[in-house]
Structure formats: C-alpha cells, structure tokens
Enzyme design. Structure first.
Site, PDB file in Angstrom:
ATOM      1  N   SER A 117       0.818  -1.213   0.000  1.00 30.33           N
ATOM      2  CA  SER A 117       0.000   0.000   0.000  1.00 30.33           C
ATOM      3  C   SER A 117       0.850   1.261   0.000  1.00 30.33           C
ATOM      4  O   SER A 117       1.950   1.284   0.571  1.00 30.33           O
ATOM      5  CB  SER A 117      -0.870  -0.014   1.262  1.00 30.33           C
ATOM      6  OG  SER A 117      -1.498   1.229   1.432  1.00 30.33           O
ATOM      7  N   TYR A 141      -2.219   0.231  10.001  1.00 27.84           N
ATOM      8  CA  TYR A 141      -2.431  -0.449   8.721  1.00 27.84           C
ATOM      9  C   TYR A 141      -1.171  -0.366   7.849  1.00 27.84           C
ATOM     10  O   TYR A 141      -0.650  -1.381   7.373  1.00 27.84           O
ATOM     11  CB  TYR A 141      -3.640   0.158   7.994  1.00 27.84           C
ATOM     12  CG  TYR A 141      -3.723  -0.286   6.552  1.00 27.84           C
ATOM     13  CD1 TYR A 141      -3.968  -1.611   6.234  1.00 27.84           C
ATOM     14  CD2 TYR A 141      -3.528   0.629   5.510  1.00 27.84           C
ATOM     15  CE1 TYR A 141      -4.004  -2.030   4.914  1.00 27.84           C
ATOM     16  CE2 TYR A 141      -3.574   0.219   4.193  1.00 27.84           C
ATOM     17  CZ  TYR A 141      -3.810  -1.110   3.903  1.00 27.84           C
ATOM     18  OH  TYR A 141      -3.842  -1.517   2.604  1.00 27.84           O
ATOM     19  N   LYS A 145       1.670  -3.342   6.582  1.00 21.65           N
ATOM     20  CA  LYS A 145       2.058  -3.611   5.189  1.00 21.65           C
ATOM     21  C   LYS A 145       3.581  -3.540   5.045  1.00 21.65           C
ATOM     22  O   LYS A 145       4.178  -4.355   4.336  1.00 21.65           O
ATOM     23  CB  LYS A 145       1.377  -2.616   4.243  1.00 21.65           C
ATOM     24  CG  LYS A 145      -0.134  -2.844   4.110  1.00 21.65           C
ATOM     25  CD  LYS A 145      -0.460  -4.055   3.267  1.00 21.65           C
ATOM     26  CE  LYS A 145      -1.925  -4.413   3.260  1.00 21.65           C
ATOM     27  NZ  LYS A 145      -2.274  -5.559   2.415  1.00 21.65           N
TER      28      LYS A 145
END
Ligand code: UDP
Length: 333
Positions: A117, A141, A145
């Site tokens: 991402s 988040y 990643k």
C-alpha cells in the site's frame, strides 16, 4: 499448476480471480468471508472458506492443490479502523502472513505477489512518490504492510522465496460488464460513497476538509482502475515465474484528482445532483498522494488502459446500478 488467491472473495481479490480464469489459469481461492462475498468468486475457481491464520487448514489446502504461486490479498485494510484496533491488524495481517509463509516454506512454494500500500510511505516529501522514497507509515495499517514487506525480504534471503510487493494507491472501478464490483460494509471509500449518494441511499457526501494546500483545498489522490491493477499482478506473477528478483512496485495512474474533482466527475457521469457538505479533516489523511509508476511500466511492462477518471467512475456506476444493495441483498433483482 495452480495459482492460490488469498482473499479472493474481496473487492480486489475477486477481480484477480476473474482475470486469472479469463486468462486460463487454474485458480484456488481461500477467504474467511469476514468481509468478502462468495458470490464474487468466479465459479470456475475452487473456493475454500477458512482463515489464513489457521495453519492446519492452510496445510490441508497446500496438500490438496499443486500450488505454483500465491497472490495475497487477505488483510484488514482500513486506516481509521487500524488506529482504533491496532492489535487486530497486527494479528490478522502480520501473523496471518507469517502463517502463509510458513506453509509456503513447508511445501516448497516460492513465489508470492503481495498487496502492499501507499500507506507504507506516510506523508510524502516528494510528489510523485517513487519506490525509493522513505517509508514512515502513519497508521497501524501502513505499518503492517511495511512489516509484511520486510518479512518477505528476509524469507527471500533465507529460503529463496521470491516476492513482488505492489504498493497500491487508490483503487476504484469495477469489471467493465458490471458483474463484480466494490461492496464493503460499512463503506468508507470515496467512489462508492459518492455513488451511493447518487443512488439516494445517502443524504450527502461528507468532504473531509477543504483547507488542504491543494488548488481547491480538498485532498488529492491517484485513482487506479481495478482492472488495470490486476493486470499488474498477473504481469508480476509472470515476472517471478521467469526467475526474476524480488521487487517492490507502485501502482497508480500517475495523475492526481481532488475530492471535489471526483465529485464533479461523478455528477457528470451519473447526471445526478449528489449533495455534498464540507466537514472536518479525517485523521491521518495526507493532502496529496500521487504515484510514480514508471518502475512498473518499465520492468513489468505494465500499461494501464483505463486511466481516464470518467471511465473509472462510469465502470463503478455500472456496478452500483446493477447491484444497488451489494451482493447479498435480494432486493437487487
Ligand atoms: N473522502 C472524503 N469523504 C468520504 C470518504 C473519503 O472526503 O466520505 C476523502 C478522503 O479524505 C481521501 C479521499 O477521499 O482524501 C480518498 O479516501 P478513501 O477512503 O477512498 O481512500 P484512502 O485515500 O483512505 O485510501
């Protein structure tokens, strides 16, 4: 030989399964259906419901299937939620990926294409963002990643497992025939929220801040069509099968659109008024994210075809019209 798609019932994973089947790959899918929809999975793929953290379940699939490579889409993916529930994100995303890699190692599967991402970068220092930019994630988040990319790097080092990590910018749109699309519950992404407002399912769109240092004050993002995004995954798989080195690529259209531009384009595409009001900024939103996708174009030979923002929104609108209540609702008929 079989391609195993983890998270193949989700928005992006289901488009991957669909394109792989169309390109004559043999496909197996694993999804726990926590956020995915079994109806989104192509009928020609073998579907297994289960969780990537369940090692004995994962081993049973690797025993049954002759897996050549893995496409890994199975993850929690909401920045805001991750700020509230970081441990859930580390457990599902990081620990889940560890189990996947342990099972791959045990069964001698050495190729993985991983959904990373733009959230790995954090607030960019330079636009467009290149893969060599600093990575300072600003949410759990994004952190998960980046951690997963690092785990992959060390698995390559130790076990010669080869990976491609694809750092997505803003994925939007739907399969052009409108048969599969984006259905989250609750919805938090801009394009589906705009279109649900166009359908009259929401009173108004909330624009999160109009005091950013951009031309119209609203955030600028790089929207990439899901069909083009998946094309890059298949190129990445072929790249790995050809014996190339592990690598990280940005996937975006290299053009930025503001929230207001997206809204105006959607008004044009749908012919609807789409009421909108400006509200406070959303925590953690950088003002501008635009990818440099030169590396994917040069090395993978990626040629995104649907870069026109009107075409991206039109394809999403097509899906929303066909499935106004998403996959599960019988009211769609
Ligand atoms: N956005 C907005 N209103 C909404 C949802 C999103 O103004 O109801 C903005 C958000 O601040 C961001 C852009 O739209 O600038 C894209 O947000 P989205 O959640 O779709 O994707 P993200 O950029 O978080 O990956």
């Amino acid at each position: 030989m079989t391609v195993l798609v983890l998270g193949g019932a989700g928005y992006i994973g289901s488009h991957a399964v669909d394109q792989l089947i169309e390109k004559q790959y043999d496909v197996a899918v694993i999804d726990n259906l926590r956020t995915g929809h079994q109806q989104a999975v192509h009928k020609k793929a073998r579907f297994y419901q289960g969780d990537i953290r369940d090692k004995s379940f994962m081993e049973s699939i690797f025993e049954k299937e002759a897996i050549e490579g893995v496409l890994h889409f199975a993850a929690h993916s909401l920045v805001g939620e991750s700020m509230q529930q970081p441990l859930q994100y580390f457990n599902n995303n990081v620990y889940g990926t560890q189990v996947v890699l342990e099972v791959m190692q045990k069964f001698g599967v050495k190729l993985i294409v991983f959904s990373s991402s733009a959230a790995t970068y954090g607030e960019p220092k330079e636009i467009p963002i290149k893969e060599t930019a600093d990575t300072n994630p600003e949410s759990p988040y994004g952190e998960t990643k980046l951690m997963m990319e690092n785990i992959l790097k060390w698995c390559d080092h130790a076990y010669d497992m080869k990976f491609v990590a694809l750092r997505y910018f803003n994925v939007a749109g739907a399969k052009l025939d409108g048969s599969i699309g984006e259905d989250h519950s609750p919805e938090s992404h801009l394009v589906p929220l705009i279109l649900q407002t166009a359908l009259g399912q929401r009173k108004e769109l909330l624009i999160f801040g109009d005091d950013y240092p951009t031309a119209d004050g609203t955030c600028i993002r790089d929207y990439v069509h899901v069909v083009d995004l998946i094309e890059a995954h298949i190129l990445a798989l072929d790249y790995l099968k050809a014996g190339n080195q592990s690598a990280v690529f940005n996937l975006g259209s290299s053009a930025g659109f503001s929230v207001k531009q997206m809204l105006d384009t959607a008004r044009e595409v749908t012919g609807k008024e789409i009421p909108a009001v400006v509200t406070a900024r959303r925590a953690g939103d950088p003002s501008t994210l635009i990818a440099s996708s030169e590396k994917a174009r040069n090395i993978l030979g990626w040629k995104p075809q649907h870069t026109d923002i009107k075409a991206i929104i039109a394809s999403a609108w097509n899906w929303h019209n066909a499935f106004p209540n998403g996959y599960d609702d019988t009211k769609n008929e």
